[in-house]
Motif scaffolding. Structure first.
Motif, PDB file in Angstrom:
ATOM      1  N   ARG A 124       0.806  -1.319   0.162  1.00  0.00           N
ATOM      2  CA  ARG A 124      -0.009   0.058   0.197  1.00  0.00           C
ATOM      3  C   ARG A 124       0.964   1.175  -0.032  1.00  0.00           C
ATOM      4  NH1 ARG A 124      -3.786   2.754   4.627  1.00  0.00           N
ATOM      5  NH2 ARG A 124      -5.488   3.411   3.257  1.00  0.00           N
ATOM      6  N   LEU A 125       0.718   1.802  -1.008  1.00  0.00           N
ATOM      7  CA  LEU A 125       1.471   3.273  -1.159  1.00  0.00           C
ATOM      8  C   LEU A 125       0.468   4.441  -0.532  1.00  0.00           C
ATOM      9  CD1 LEU A 125       3.142   2.835  -4.602  1.00  0.00           C
ATOM     10  CD2 LEU A 125       3.980   2.089  -2.377  1.00  0.00           C
ATOM     11  N   SER A 126       1.395   5.578   0.040  1.00  0.00           N
ATOM     12  CA  SER A 126       0.619   6.727   0.439  1.00  0.00           C
ATOM     13  C   SER A 126       1.480   7.822  -0.274  1.00  0.00           C
ATOM     14  CB  SER A 126       0.704   6.546   1.820  1.00  0.00           C
ATOM     15  OG  SER A 126      -0.043   5.733   2.624  1.00  0.00           O
ATOM     16  N   CYS A 127       0.492   8.923  -0.422  1.00  0.00           N
ATOM     17  CA  CYS A 127       1.128  10.140  -0.593  1.00  0.00           C
ATOM     18  C   CYS A 127       0.618  11.192   0.130  1.00  0.00           C
ATOM     19  CB  CYS A 127       0.940  10.301  -2.284  1.00  0.00           C
ATOM     20  SG  CYS A 127       1.378  11.983  -2.962  1.00  0.00           S
ATOM     21  N   ALA A 128       1.150  11.982   0.789  1.00  0.00           N
ATOM     22  CA  ALA A 128       0.773  13.029   1.733  1.00  0.00           C
ATOM     23  C   ALA A 128       1.077  14.436   0.886  1.00  0.00           C
ATOM     24  CB  ALA A 128       1.179  13.076   2.992  1.00  0.00           C
ATOM     25  N   ALA A 129       0.046  15.347   0.928  1.00  0.00           N
ATOM     26  CA  ALA A 129       0.393  16.602   0.542  1.00  0.00           C
ATOM     27  C   ALA A 129       0.543  17.536   1.467  1.00  0.00           C
ATOM     28  CB  ALA A 129      -0.305  17.003  -0.715  1.00  0.00           C
ATOM     29  N   SER A 130       1.360  18.372   1.392  1.00  0.00           N
ATOM     30  CA  SER A 130       1.590  19.583   2.563  1.00  0.00           C
ATOM     31  C   SER A 130       1.990  20.814   1.861  1.00  0.00           C
ATOM     32  CB  SER A 130       2.463  19.123   3.646  1.00  0.00           C
ATOM     33  OG  SER A 130       3.599  18.905   3.205  1.00  0.00           O
ATOM     34  N   GLY A 131       1.940  21.870   2.949  1.00  0.00           N
ATOM     35  CA  GLY A 131       2.544  23.338   2.354  1.00  0.00           C
ATOM     36  C   GLY A 131       1.346  24.281   2.069  1.00  0.00           C
ATOM     37  N   SER A 132       1.359  25.065   0.976  1.00  0.00           N
ATOM     38  CA  SER A 132       0.581  26.236   0.940  1.00  0.00           C
ATOM     39  C   SER A 132      -0.518  25.648  -0.017  1.00  0.00           C
ATOM     40  CB  SER A 132       1.037  27.368   0.150  1.00  0.00           C
ATOM     41  OG  SER A 132       2.393  27.847   1.277  1.00  0.00           O
ATOM     42  N   ILE A 133      -1.388  24.901   0.347  1.00  0.00           N
ATOM     43  CA  ILE A 133      -2.446  24.217  -0.506  1.00  0.00           C
ATOM     44  C   ILE A 133      -3.711  24.858  -0.419  1.00  0.00           C
ATOM     45  CG2 ILE A 133      -3.690  22.340  -0.981  1.00  0.00           C
ATOM     46  CD1 ILE A 133      -1.556  20.616   0.062  1.00  0.00           C
ATOM     47  N   PHE A 134      -4.250  25.456  -1.358  1.00  0.00           N
ATOM     48  CA  PHE A 134      -5.457  26.027  -1.437  1.00  0.00           C
ATOM     49  C   PHE A 134      -6.541  25.084  -1.941  1.00  0.00           C
ATOM     50  CE2 PHE A 134      -8.908  29.499  -1.552  1.00  0.00           C
ATOM     51  CZ  PHE A 134      -9.654  29.122  -2.264  1.00  0.00           C
ATOM     52  N   SER A 135      -6.222  24.333  -2.769  1.00  0.00           N
ATOM     53  CA  SER A 135      -7.071  23.449  -3.353  1.00  0.00           C
ATOM     54  C   SER A 135      -6.430  22.265  -4.115  1.00  0.00           C
ATOM     55  CB  SER A 135      -8.565  23.712  -3.835  1.00  0.00           C
ATOM     56  OG  SER A 135      -8.292  24.385  -5.179  1.00  0.00           O
ATOM     57  N   ILE A 136      -7.094  20.803  -4.055  1.00  0.00           N
ATOM     58  CA  ILE A 136      -6.409  20.050  -4.900  1.00  0.00           C
ATOM     59  C   ILE A 136      -7.496  19.430  -5.954  1.00  0.00           C
ATOM     60  CG2 ILE A 136      -5.661  17.602  -4.919  1.00  0.00           C
ATOM     61  CD1 ILE A 136      -4.151  18.167  -2.268  1.00  0.00           C
ATOM     62  N   ASN A 137      -7.247  19.277  -7.014  1.00  0.00           N
ATOM     63  CA  ASN A 137      -7.988  18.717  -7.944  1.00  0.00           C
ATOM     64  C   ASN A 137      -7.489  17.139  -8.064  1.00  0.00           C
ATOM     65  OD1 ASN A 137      -9.665  18.254 -10.189  1.00  0.00           O
ATOM     66  ND2 ASN A 137      -9.021  19.847 -11.487  1.00  0.00           N
ATOM     67  N   ALA A 138      -7.266  16.780  -9.231  1.00  0.00           N
ATOM     68  CA  ALA A 138      -6.985  15.367  -9.495  1.00  0.00           C
ATOM     69  C   ALA A 138      -5.644  15.062  -8.967  1.00  0.00           C
ATOM     70  CB  ALA A 138      -6.900  15.068 -10.987  1.00  0.00           C
ATOM     71  N   MET A 139      -5.585  13.630  -8.445  1.00  0.00           N
ATOM     72  CA  MET A 139      -4.260  13.094  -7.934  1.00  0.00           C
ATOM     73  C   MET A 139      -4.120  11.754  -8.909  1.00  0.00           C
ATOM     74  SD  MET A 139      -5.265  13.539  -3.888  1.00  0.00           S
ATOM     75  CE  MET A 139      -3.543  13.546  -3.329  1.00  0.00           C
ATOM     76  N   GLY A 140      -2.778  11.525  -8.828  1.00  0.00           N
ATOM     77  CA  GLY A 140      -2.543  10.313  -9.594  1.00  0.00           C
ATOM     78  C   GLY A 140      -1.315   9.524  -8.824  1.00  0.00           C
ATOM     79  N   TRP A 141      -1.177   8.474  -9.482  1.00  0.00           N
ATOM     80  CA  TRP A 141      -0.060   7.597  -9.436  1.00  0.00           C
ATOM     81  C   TRP A 141       0.668   7.360 -10.822  1.00  0.00           C
ATOM     82  CZ3 TRP A 141       2.631   6.832  -4.956  1.00  0.00           C
ATOM     83  CH2 TRP A 141       1.859   7.057  -3.713  1.00  0.00           C
ATOM     84  N   TYR A 142       1.909   7.334 -10.922  1.00  0.00           N
ATOM     85  CA  TYR A 142       2.541   6.840 -12.236  1.00  0.00           C
ATOM     86  C   TYR A 142       3.846   6.252 -11.786  1.00  0.00           C
ATOM     87  CZ  TYR A 142       0.199  10.855 -14.534  1.00  0.00           C
ATOM     88  OH  TYR A 142      -0.930  11.359 -14.929  1.00  0.00           O
ATOM     89  N   ARG A 143       4.385   5.375 -12.822  1.00  0.00           N
ATOM     90  CA  ARG A 143       5.495   4.560 -12.489  1.00  0.00           C
ATOM     91  C   ARG A 143       6.365   4.799 -13.791  1.00  0.00           C
ATOM     92  NH1 ARG A 143       2.549  -1.547 -12.547  1.00  0.00           N
ATOM     93  NH2 ARG A 143       2.264  -1.637 -14.772  1.00  0.00           N
ATOM     94  N   GLN A 144       7.637   4.317 -13.456  1.00  0.00           N
ATOM     95  CA  GLN A 144       8.701   4.118 -14.285  1.00  0.00           C
ATOM     96  C   GLN A 144       9.678   3.101 -14.042  1.00  0.00           C
ATOM     97  OE1 GLN A 144      10.793   8.172 -14.904  1.00  0.00           O
ATOM     98  NE2 GLN A 144      11.550   7.244 -16.980  1.00  0.00           N
ATOM     99  N   ALA A 145       9.859   2.082 -14.753  1.00  0.00           N
ATOM    100  CA  ALA A 145      10.489   0.903 -14.978  1.00  0.00           C
ATOM    101  C   ALA A 145      11.854   1.206 -15.648  1.00  0.00           C
ATOM    102  CB  ALA A 145       9.824  -0.507 -15.564  1.00  0.00           C
ATOM    103  N   PRO A 146      12.865   0.588 -15.150  1.00  0.00           N
ATOM    104  CA  PRO A 146      14.152   0.799 -15.975  1.00  0.00           C
ATOM    105  C   PRO A 146      14.159   0.831 -17.281  1.00  0.00           C
ATOM    106  CG  PRO A 146      14.511  -0.490 -13.933  1.00  0.00           C
ATOM    107  CD  PRO A 146      13.018  -0.411 -14.244  1.00  0.00           C
ATOM    108  N   GLY A 147      14.596   1.795 -18.037  1.00  0.00           N
ATOM    109  CA  GLY A 147      14.820   1.743 -19.370  1.00  0.00           C
ATOM    110  C   GLY A 147      13.099   2.096 -20.155  1.00  0.00           C
TER     111      GLY A 147
END
Length: 121
Positions: free
Chosen positions: A19-42
């Motif tokens: 299970r992966l988690s992604c926590a956003a912080s900082g000067s956030i007014f609003s968040i629209n879409a969120m997503g996961w991407y991946r990159q394999a070697p090469g």
């Protein structure tokens, strides 16, 4: 600015789960879409799954039925539950958030630093 912190990667055997988690912080007014991407070697970075602010989801064909994306809006956090993992899922997984820091500024994309997922026996 917006900071993204990913966690939950690691080494798992084929058929296992992570299970992966992604926590956003900082000067956030609003968040629209969120997503996961991946990159394999090469290989080029590819979309894994996305989720809108309203909860609509989209998945790459290769992960449909195995991965589930979700988000906790009050916590500005996104998750990726990965089941039935295969060796071909091995990659660095990146969190992406489309957010804005002010009502008067446009949405822009932010990226996490990436977390390694390795599926191997």
């Amino acid at each position: 600015q917006v900071q993204l912190v990913e966690s939950g990667g690691g080494l798992v055997q084929p058929g296992g789960s992570l299970r992966l988690s992604c926590a956003a912080s900082g000067s956030i007014f609003s968040i629209n879409a969120m997503g996961w991407y991946r990159q394999a070697p090469g290989k080029q970075r590819e979309l894994v799954a996305t989720i809108t602010s309203g909860g609509s989801t989209n998945y790459a064909d290769s992960v449909k039925g195995r991965f589930t994306i979700s988000r906790d809006n009050p916590k500005n956090t996104m998750y990726l539950q990965m089941n039935s993992l295969k060796p071909e899922d091995t990659a660095v997984y990146y969190c992406n958030v489309r957010a804005r820091t002010s009502l008067w500024l446009p949405f822009r994309d932010y990226w996490g630093q990436g977390t390694q997922v390795t599926v191997s026996s």
